[in-house]
Design an enzyme around this catalytic site. Structure first.
Site, PDB file in Angstrom:
ATOM      1  N   CYS A   1      -9.748  -2.959   1.441  1.00  0.00           N
ATOM      2  CA  CYS A   1     -10.068  -3.108   0.017  1.00  0.00           C
ATOM      3  C   CYS A   1     -11.480  -3.664  -0.176  1.00  0.00           C
ATOM      4  CB  CYS A   1      -9.045  -4.020  -0.645  1.00  0.00           C
ATOM      5  SG  CYS A   1      -8.656  -5.492   0.322  1.00  0.00           S
TER       6      CYS A   1
ATOM      7  N   ILE B   1       0.835  -1.200   0.000  1.00  0.00           N
ATOM      8  CA  ILE B   1       0.000   0.000   0.000  1.00  0.00           C
ATOM      9  C   ILE B   1       0.871   1.252   0.000  1.00  0.00           C
ATOM     10  CG2 ILE B   1      -1.749   1.297   1.322  1.00  0.00           C
ATOM     11  CD1 ILE B   1      -2.810  -1.343  -0.009  1.00  0.00           C
TER      12      ILE B   1
ATOM     13  N   HIS C   1     -10.065 -10.014  -5.251  1.00  0.00           N
ATOM     14  CA  HIS C   1     -11.214 -10.570  -4.525  1.00  0.00           C
ATOM     15  C   HIS C   1     -12.414 -10.569  -5.472  1.00  0.00           C
ATOM     16  CE1 HIS C   1      -9.103  -9.866  -0.733  1.00  0.00           C
ATOM     17  NE2 HIS C   1      -9.087  -8.557  -0.916  1.00  0.00           N
TER      18      HIS C   1
HETATM   19  P1  NAP Z   1       3.115  -4.892   3.515  1.00  0.00           P
HETATM   20  O1  NAP Z   1       3.160  -5.056   2.044  1.00  0.00           O
HETATM   21  O2  NAP Z   1       3.553  -5.994   4.395  1.00  0.00           O
HETATM   22  O3  NAP Z   1       3.953  -3.575   3.864  1.00  0.00           O
HETATM   23  C1  NAP Z   1       4.142  -3.166   5.184  1.00  0.00           C
HETATM   24  C2  NAP Z   1       5.276  -2.168   5.244  1.00  0.00           C
HETATM   25  O4  NAP Z   1       5.366  -1.680   6.574  1.00  0.00           O
HETATM   26  C3  NAP Z   1       6.635  -2.724   4.881  1.00  0.00           C
HETATM   27  O5  NAP Z   1       7.245  -1.806   4.006  1.00  0.00           O
HETATM   28  C4  NAP Z   1       7.396  -2.753   6.206  1.00  0.00           C
HETATM   29  O6  NAP Z   1       8.737  -2.375   6.039  1.00  0.00           O
HETATM   30  C5  NAP Z   1       6.731  -1.631   6.963  1.00  0.00           C
HETATM   31  N1  NAP Z   1       6.822  -1.734   8.429  1.00  0.00           N
HETATM   32  C6  NAP Z   1       7.049  -2.822   9.196  1.00  0.00           C
HETATM   33  N2  NAP Z   1       7.074  -2.462  10.495  1.00  0.00           N
HETATM   34  C7  NAP Z   1       6.858  -1.121  10.532  1.00  0.00           C
HETATM   35  C8  NAP Z   1       6.805  -0.155  11.570  1.00  0.00           C
HETATM   36  N3  NAP Z   1       6.958  -0.492  12.870  1.00  0.00           N
HETATM   37  N4  NAP Z   1       6.542   1.137  11.235  1.00  0.00           N
HETATM   38  C9  NAP Z   1       6.399   1.508   9.946  1.00  0.00           C
HETATM   39  N5  NAP Z   1       6.480   0.640   8.925  1.00  0.00           N
HETATM   40  C10 NAP Z   1       6.704  -0.664   9.216  1.00  0.00           C
HETATM   41  O7  NAP Z   1       1.633  -4.523   4.013  1.00  0.00           O
HETATM   42  P2  NAP Z   1       0.434  -3.948   3.135  1.00  0.00           P
HETATM   43  O8  NAP Z   1      -0.200  -5.068   2.408  1.00  0.00           O
HETATM   44  O9  NAP Z   1       0.894  -2.745   2.388  1.00  0.00           O
HETATM   45  O10 NAP Z   1      -0.587  -3.541   4.283  1.00  0.00           O
HETATM   46  C11 NAP Z   1      -0.483  -2.334   4.993  1.00  0.00           C
HETATM   47  C12 NAP Z   1      -1.835  -1.986   5.576  1.00  0.00           C
HETATM   48  O11 NAP Z   1      -2.753  -1.836   4.498  1.00  0.00           O
HETATM   49  C13 NAP Z   1      -2.450  -3.062   6.485  1.00  0.00           C
HETATM   50  O12 NAP Z   1      -3.226  -2.417   7.468  1.00  0.00           O
HETATM   51  C14 NAP Z   1      -3.335  -3.834   5.556  1.00  0.00           C
HETATM   52  O13 NAP Z   1      -4.380  -4.504   6.219  1.00  0.00           O
HETATM   53  C15 NAP Z   1      -3.870  -2.709   4.687  1.00  0.00           C
HETATM   54  N6  NAP Z   1      -4.365  -3.111   3.359  1.00  0.00           N
HETATM   55  C16 NAP Z   1      -3.688  -4.024   2.614  1.00  0.00           C
HETATM   56  C17 NAP Z   1      -4.189  -4.393   1.386  1.00  0.00           C
HETATM   57  C18 NAP Z   1      -3.508  -5.420   0.541  1.00  0.00           C
HETATM   58  O14 NAP Z   1      -4.180  -6.089  -0.233  1.00  0.00           O
HETATM   59  N7  NAP Z   1      -2.210  -5.564   0.599  1.00  0.00           N
HETATM   60  C19 NAP Z   1      -5.351  -3.806   0.906  1.00  0.00           C
HETATM   61  C20 NAP Z   1      -5.996  -2.830   1.654  1.00  0.00           C
HETATM   62  C21 NAP Z   1      -5.487  -2.493   2.896  1.00  0.00           C
HETATM   63  P3  NAP Z   1       9.916  -3.436   5.827  1.00  0.00           P
HETATM   64  O15 NAP Z   1       9.537  -4.230   4.589  1.00  0.00           O
HETATM   65  O16 NAP Z   1      11.106  -2.620   5.621  1.00  0.00           O
HETATM   66  O17 NAP Z   1       9.926  -4.270   7.063  1.00  0.00           O
END
Ligand code: NAP
Length: 342
Positions: free
Chosen positions: A143, A12, A225
């Site tokens: 989403c 995201i 989805h």
């Molecule tokens: P993601 O791909 O796992 O990315 C998470 C990011 O956060 C990584 O860059 C990670 O960095 C970083 N991170 C880890 N620990 C952290 C900390 N303490 N402070 C700040 N950043 C940190 O996750 P995502 O899928 O983008 O999801 C993020 C949010 O969006 C969640 O709440 C999720 O539920 C929501 N969301 C996700 C989707 C989806 O389909 N992916 C859709 C809608 C909403 P490093 O890699 O450097 O560790």
């Protein structure tokens, strides 16, 4: 130009960073990572200022040792930003809110993995832009919830909704995720009915309390989805009126099965053929042939590109919270134009 920090540069966060960079009223002042991996290196190569998300000297040293230049930790930039978009994993967003954003009195947007009750309000551009105007701590809903909010807005524009029943078929993992499954099974998730998705819609649209029931399964796919909706309405409405409303509602596109959109695979191929960045489909996609009305009940099927549907919502949420644009439709139009959304 307002200053935006992206805290968490994952699926995201990296998309929000690129979408902010496309706008003329906001700019990215930094992005953060916890690990010095290829994504961190690419962020720097793209020209983003990189900060370490966890403020600790050992972490900074890890980046230095990997030869990835960082500007400091999040605490070195936090006072200079107008708003943070938190893109950290589920539950970490709330910790960041309590430990960093609130103590530093910085406005923040959390994502759908966090709980509705932990923020002041819950955002969807069509439904709650006005309510979130000027607020400090807001969550852009997930989403699935974003997809449901958009289609219910379209239906609500032509009919009074009595009861919406939705079956959600959820993707198992994002394409970059090699840890989650299932690989070869269908998993009721949650197994309890109703699922949490209905209450999540209600966090955005309180008048739907008691009117939306959802259940969900997870299947082995990474692309999108899929939702099947059955929506009972109070008044007579024709199929054409529903289709016309879908057509008029921003960020929804109707596609035809007979045109070759026979599954989510073809929708993603469409994103590739359009040359969309990361093949993103920010629009909710409705299969035109699935739209039907039988005895005051509307039926339809839709697909949600989980990684990208919430990105334009984050941009509008920034505009609402920082009071950059009063009119939600003007903000939606501005965001859509900048991002090339249909
Ligand atoms: P993601 O791909 O796992 O990315 C998470 C990011 O956060 C990584 O860059 C990670 O960095 C970083 N991170 C880890 N620990 C952290 C900390 N303490 N402070 C700040 N950043 C940190 O996750 P995502 O899928 O983008 O999801 C993020 C949010 O969006 C969640 O709440 C999720 O539920 C929501 N969301 C996700 C989707 C989806 O389909 N992916 C859709 C809608 C909403 P490093 O890699 O450097 O560790």
């Amino acid at each position: 130009m307002v200053n935006v920090l992206i805290n968490g540069y994952g699926s995201i966060g990296k998309r929000v960073a690129d979408a902010v960079s496309m706008q003329d009223d906001m700019k990215v002042v930094g992005v953060t990572k916890t690990k010095p991996d290829f994504e961190a290196r690419l962020a720097v190569e793209k020209g983003y200022k990189l900060f370490v998300a966890i403020p600790d000297k050992e972490r900074v040293k890890m980046f230095e040792d990997a030869g990835i230049p960082v500007e400091g930790t999040i605490l070195d930039i936090i006072e200079d930003v107008d708003i943070v978009v938190d893109g950290a994993p589920k539950k970490i967003g709330k910790q960041n809110l309590e430990n960093i954003y609130k103590p530093h009195k910085v406005k923040a947007i959390l994502q759908g993995g966090e709980k509705a009750k932990d923020v002041e309000d819950n955002f969807n551009a069509l439904w709650s832009y006005d309510r979130c105007y000027g607020k400090d701590y807001v969550r852009v809903v997930s989403c699935n919830t974003t997809g449901l909010c958009r289609i219910l807005y379209a239906i609500n524009s032509v009919a009074d909704i009595k009861k919406a029943r939705v079956v959600l078929v959820r993707r198992a993992a994002d394409p970059n995720d090699d840890k989650r499954g299932p690989v070869n099974a269908i998993v009721p998730n949650p197994v309890t009915v109703p699922s949490h998705h209905g209450p999540d819609v209600v966090s955005v649209v309180p008048e739907f309390e008691g009117k939306i029931v959802t259940s969900a399964v997870i299947v082995p796919t990474t692309l999108m989805h899929q939702h099947t909706l059955m929506v009972e309405v109070e008044n007579n409405v024709s199929r054409d009126e529903v289709l016309e409303s879908i057509e008029k509602t921003p960020r929804i596109i109707a596609v035809k099965y007979e045109d070759g959109f026979t599954s989510t695979a073809q929708i993603i191929e469409y994103g590739r053929d359009l040359g969309r960045l990361r093949y993103d489909i920010n629009e909710l996609v409705v299969w035109e042939e699935s739209v039907n009305v039988v005895d005051n009940e509307i039926f339809l099927m839709q697909a949600v590109h989980q990684e990208s549907i919430v990105i334009p919502e984050n941009i509008d949420c920034i505009r609402a919270m920082l009071q950059l644009e009063e009119d939600k439709f003007k903000s939606i139009e501005k965001t859509n134009k900048a991002m090339g959304i249909k």
